[in-house]
Design an enzyme around this catalytic site. Structure first.
Site, PDB file in Angstrom:
ATOM      1  N   SER A   1       0.685  -1.063   0.635  1.00 36.42           N
ATOM      2  CA  SER A   1       0.128  -0.059  -0.143  1.00 36.42           C
ATOM      3  C   SER A   1       1.121   0.946   0.251  1.00 36.42           C
ATOM      4  CB  SER A   1      -0.603  -0.455   1.922  1.00 36.42           C
ATOM      5  OG  SER A   1      -1.695  -0.934   1.262  1.00 36.42           O
TER       6      SER A   1
HETATM    7  N1  SAH Z   1      -1.274  -4.780   4.107  1.00 33.42           N
HETATM    8  C1  SAH Z   1      -0.285  -5.291   3.015  1.00 33.42           C
HETATM    9  C2  SAH Z   1      -0.871  -4.437   1.397  1.00 33.42           C
HETATM   10  C3  SAH Z   1      -2.075  -6.217   1.226  1.00 33.42           C
HETATM   11  S1  SAH Z   1      -2.888  -5.495  -0.591  1.00 33.42           S
HETATM   12  C4  SAH Z   1       1.155  -4.759   3.291  1.00 33.42           C
HETATM   13  O1  SAH Z   1       2.063  -3.865   4.052  1.00 33.42           O
HETATM   14  O2  SAH Z   1       2.668  -4.603   2.136  1.00 33.42           O
HETATM   15  C5  SAH Z   1      -3.677  -7.000   0.064  1.00 33.42           C
HETATM   16  C6  SAH Z   1      -3.078  -8.162  -0.550  1.00 33.42           C
HETATM   17  O3  SAH Z   1      -4.210  -8.883   0.335  1.00 33.42           O
HETATM   18  C7  SAH Z   1      -2.784  -9.256  -1.112  1.00 33.42           C
HETATM   19  O4  SAH Z   1      -1.630  -9.800  -1.211  1.00 33.42           O
HETATM   20  C8  SAH Z   1      -3.480 -10.084  -1.167  1.00 33.42           C
HETATM   21  O5  SAH Z   1      -3.157 -11.433  -1.842  1.00 33.42           O
HETATM   22  C9  SAH Z   1      -4.674 -10.596   0.444  1.00 33.42           C
HETATM   23  N2  SAH Z   1      -5.429 -11.076  -0.009  1.00 33.42           N
HETATM   24  C10 SAH Z   1      -6.712 -11.084  -1.093  1.00 33.42           C
HETATM   25  N3  SAH Z   1      -7.574 -11.649  -0.006  1.00 33.42           N
HETATM   26  C11 SAH Z   1      -6.895 -12.294   1.049  1.00 33.42           C
HETATM   27  C12 SAH Z   1      -7.884 -13.459   1.974  1.00 33.42           C
HETATM   28  N4  SAH Z   1      -9.100 -13.569   1.953  1.00 33.42           N
HETATM   29  N5  SAH Z   1      -7.226 -13.778   2.279  1.00 33.42           N
HETATM   30  C13 SAH Z   1      -6.218 -13.353   3.449  1.00 33.42           C
HETATM   31  N6  SAH Z   1      -4.713 -12.489   2.301  1.00 33.42           N
HETATM   32  C14 SAH Z   1      -5.964 -12.378   0.997  1.00 33.42           C
END
Ligand code: SAH
Length: 231
Positions: free
Chosen positions: A78
């Site tokens: 993000s």
């Molecule tokens: N918090 C992260 C950014 C996350 S982007 C950071 O600091 O870099 C969103 C993430 O959520 C992606 O990696 C995606 O694969 C994950 N995601 C999507 N659906 C999900 C689910 N049901 N359970 C866990 N992770 C999920």
């Protein structure tokens, strides 16, 4: 709302010292904008080299206000301001048990670990095995050994270490997954991007004895949640 424009990948040329200066400038900017107030969070953002949590070809862009692509199906780190955007209203603090849904780069988990400290706990759940492996390597290299990394559907939370004081969902969901609300302590808070008419609202939930108190904070733009409570 339009999508984000991803900067072009390239060979990194910025030095470590240059990136460190950019990090300090970013932290000053976040404070000046009124987004960053907590001293613990300020120190965490100053300390953690965000450039070590992105693929090499995006390293030079890491302090720009854009999310950057990561290994895996739909993962991004993000943009810098989104960490205070979540952690300030959550009131994340020393000693908290914190659950993050969507590990991505591992950076959000590292920031949280600096804030909650050794007496707190950080658990982070990622659905994409490639992304989780990337995060694991980043966190190990940065010296974080006690963050609990879980491969699984974060919509289901992680019951084994519940309840949590604070929960951050970093992917957009049609509604807040009920298991997460159950795994939140009374008095606890949860933040999540919630889909509404093709937009996303950052929603803050406070769990009281009697109810879930919901508050909409602002519009955001995150990748969609997958899995059983996905979009
Ligand atoms: N918090 C992260 C950014 C996350 S982007 C950071 O600091 O870099 C969103 C993430 O959520 C992606 O990696 C995606 O694969 C994950 N995601 C999507 N659906 C999900 C689910 N049901 N359970 C866990 N992770 C999920």
């Amino acid at each position: 709302m339009q999508g984000w424009a991803v900067p072009p990948p390239g060979n990194p040329i910025k030095t470590q010292a240059q990136l460190k200066r950019e990090r300090a400038a970013k932290v000053r900017w976040l404070a000046a904008e009124g987004l960053l107030k907590s001293e613990r969070l300020r120190r965490a953002l100053l300390k953690i080299p965000r450039e070590d949590f992105v693929p090499r070809e995006y390293r030079d862009h890491v302090y720009e206000e854009v999310p950057l692509p990561l290994p895996g199906y739909s993962a991004t780190i993000s943009c810098p301001h989104s960490y205070p955007l979540f952690y300030e209203p959550l009131g994340l603090d020393r000693g908290h048990r914190f659950l993050e849904i969507g590990t991505g780069s591992g950076y959000g988990a590292a920031v949280a670990r600096e804030v909650v400290g050794a007496k707190g706990l950080v658990v982070t759940v990622e659905i994409d095995p490639l992304t989780l492996e990337f995060a694991r390597r980043n966190l190990e290299r940065a010296g974080y050994r006690d963050i609990v990394l879980v491969l699984g559907d974060g919509g289901l939370g992680y019951a084994a270490l519940a309840p949590y004081d604070r929960i951050a969902v970093t992917a957009a969901c049609p509604d807040i997954p009920p298991p997460l609300l159950s795994q939140l302590k009374v008095g606890g808070r949860l933040a999540a991007p919630v889909l509404r008419h093709g937009r996303q609202d950052l929603v803050l939930v406070t769990k009281t004895e009697a109810a879930m108190v919901r508050e909409t904070l602002c519009e955001v733009l995150y990748v969609n949640l997958r899995g059983s409570y996905g979009a």
